[in-house]
Design a protein around this motif. Structure first.
Motif, short mmCIF file in Angstrom:
data_model
loop_
_atom_site.label_atom_id
_atom_site.label_comp_id
_atom_site.label_asym_id
_atom_site.label_seq_id
_atom_site.Cartn_x
_atom_site.Cartn_y
_atom_site.Cartn_z
N ARG A 1 -8.62 8.48 -3.62
CA ARG A 1 -9.20 7.18 -3.20
C ARG A 1 -10.43 7.55 -2.51
NH1 ARG A 1 -5.29 3.78 0.02
NH2 ARG A 1 -3.68 4.95 -1.31
N GLU B 1 -7.49 13.19 -0.82
CA GLU B 1 -6.97 11.87 -1.60
C GLU B 1 -8.20 11.41 -2.65
OE1 GLU B 1 -4.33 9.59 -1.38
OE2 GLU B 1 -3.47 11.54 -0.41
N ASP C 1 0.78 -1.23 -0.17
CA ASP C 1 0.23 0.14 0.08
C ASP C 1 0.85 1.39 -0.14
OD1 ASP C 1 -2.40 -1.10 0.30
OD2 ASP C 1 -1.96 -1.98 2.49
N ASP D 1 1.05 6.39 -3.76
CA ASP D 1 0.44 5.73 -2.32
C ASP D 1 1.45 6.11 -1.22
OD1 ASP D 1 -1.80 4.89 -3.66
OD2 ASP D 1 -1.12 3.18 -3.95
#
Length: 208
Positions: free
Chosen positions: A160, A158, A82, A87
């Motif tokens: 995500r 972010e 991750d 990232d």
């Protein structure tokens, strides 16, 4: 007319002792609730969550675990895979939050010990112990506020975290915890500056 210093009455001493003890004891109870919320925010893996009704799906991030309703398991997070390429920033920030929250628990633990020492000590500790105690509590609140802010920043910035993600209960636990801690510190500081001393001497006139 002359004045003499004489000890204050035992009733006033007892009242001062009782009042300060009540303040310390009552804020200790509230502070324990704050400590419980802090620990819960670390244990419960729900800082950020995604919910979907069609199909029914739930995904959440905790400080050290992430959970998925598809597999019905929680795995360690963040893992090595991750933390690559783009990232790395998110991974570093998330680990920082985990460290800060652990540090907050340490500070709160030190505050709890200080509470017990002050309550079990004598007048001198009750009169001056609030300084160290309130400082430790405020520091723990600042650390938690920083953790909360970092997660909120990541949530807003972010990629995500798209539409459907939300700040969840662990984030709320953290927020309530540091607010309660500040309340305890404020109560101690206010009591120290407004309540009478437990004992000492006062001037009385000499009529002789």
């Amino acid at each position: 007319m002359d004045f003499h210093l004489v000890p204050r009455g035992e009733d006033r001493n007892y009242t001062g002792f009782l009042t300060k003890t009540i303040v310390y004891s009552s804020t200790l109870i509230v502070f324990l609730a704050s400590l419980g919320l802090t620990i819960s925010s670390i244990i419960v893996p729900k800082w950020l969550s995604y919910h979907s009704d069609r199909p029914s799906f739930h995904y959440s991030y905790g400080l050290h675990r992430r959970c998925s309703s598809l597999t019905d398991i929680c795995e360690s997070f963040p893992q090595r895979e991750d933390c690559h390429a783009e990232d790395r920033y998110f991974c570093s920030m998330w680990r920082s939050v985990g460290f800060l929250m652990s540090f907050a628990v340490v500070l709160q633990g030190m505050s709890l010990v200080t509470y017990l020492i002050v309550l079990s000590g004598g007048k001198r500790l009750r009169e001056s112990g609030w300084k160290i105690l309130s400082t430790l509590i405020i520091l723990s609140a600042v650390v938690q506020a920083a953790s909360m802010s970092i997660v909120a920043y990541l949530f807003d910035n972010e990629d995500r975290f798209f539409v459907g993600w939300q700040l969840d209960e662990s984030w709320i636990y953290c927020t309530v915890s540091w607010c309660v801690s500040l309340f305890c510190a404020g109560a101690l500081i206010l009591a120290a500056h407004s309540l009478p001393s437990e004992g000492g001497y006062e001037l009385i006139p000499d009529h002789s």
